[in-house]
Motif scaffolding. Structure first.
Motif, PDB file in Angstrom:
ATOM      1  N   THR A  66       0.848  -1.193   0.000  1.00 44.98           N
ATOM      2  CA  THR A  66       0.000   0.000   0.000  1.00 44.98           C
ATOM      3  C   THR A  66       0.885   1.246   0.000  1.00 44.98           C
ATOM      4  O   THR A  66       2.030   1.211   0.420  1.00 44.98           O
ATOM      5  CB  THR A  66      -0.933   0.028   1.227  1.00 44.98           C
ATOM      6  N   PHE A  67       0.285   2.319  -0.465  1.00 46.24           N
ATOM      7  CA  PHE A  67       0.977   3.590  -0.462  1.00 46.24           C
ATOM      8  C   PHE A  67       0.841   4.243   0.904  1.00 46.24           C
ATOM      9  O   PHE A  67      -0.135   4.033   1.605  1.00 46.24           O
ATOM     10  CB  PHE A  67       0.364   4.545  -1.508  1.00 46.24           C
ATOM     11  N   SER A  68       1.811   5.035   1.251  1.00 44.20           N
ATOM     12  CA  SER A  68       1.701   5.836   2.462  1.00 44.20           C
ATOM     13  C   SER A  68       2.073   7.263   2.096  1.00 44.20           C
ATOM     14  O   SER A  68       2.758   7.507   1.123  1.00 44.20           O
ATOM     15  CB  SER A  68       2.619   5.305   3.563  1.00 44.20           C
TER      16      SER A  68
END
Length: 73
Positions: A66-68
């Motif tokens: 996932t992106f953060s």
């Protein structure tokens, strides 16, 4: 340079609603693909890709990332 197995991974991923895109990454020759998709499509994509690959006797590992958000100064 790609290979038929990676091409099949991309095709399988692109068949799932909610997938924005999928492509080979790395050097090929048994490398990997990266698929960008909606959060709500993750489970369906995983199941579909695994079924498609098993049908042609290719067994894969899938990793969810996932992106953060972050800041660069």
């Amino acid at each position: 340079m790609s290979c038929p197995e990676l091409d099949e991974l991309v095709v399988a991923a692109m068949e799932v609603e909610g997938v924005y895109g999928s492509r080979m990454t790395g050097g090929g020759f048994g490398g990997c693909t990266v698929t960008l998709l909606k959060k709500g499509a993750v489970e369906k994509a995983i199941q579909h890709i695994q079924v498609c690959m098993r049908e042609i006797m290719i067994f894969i590992n899938l990793y969810l990332c996932t992106f953060s958000s972050f800041s660069i100064f």
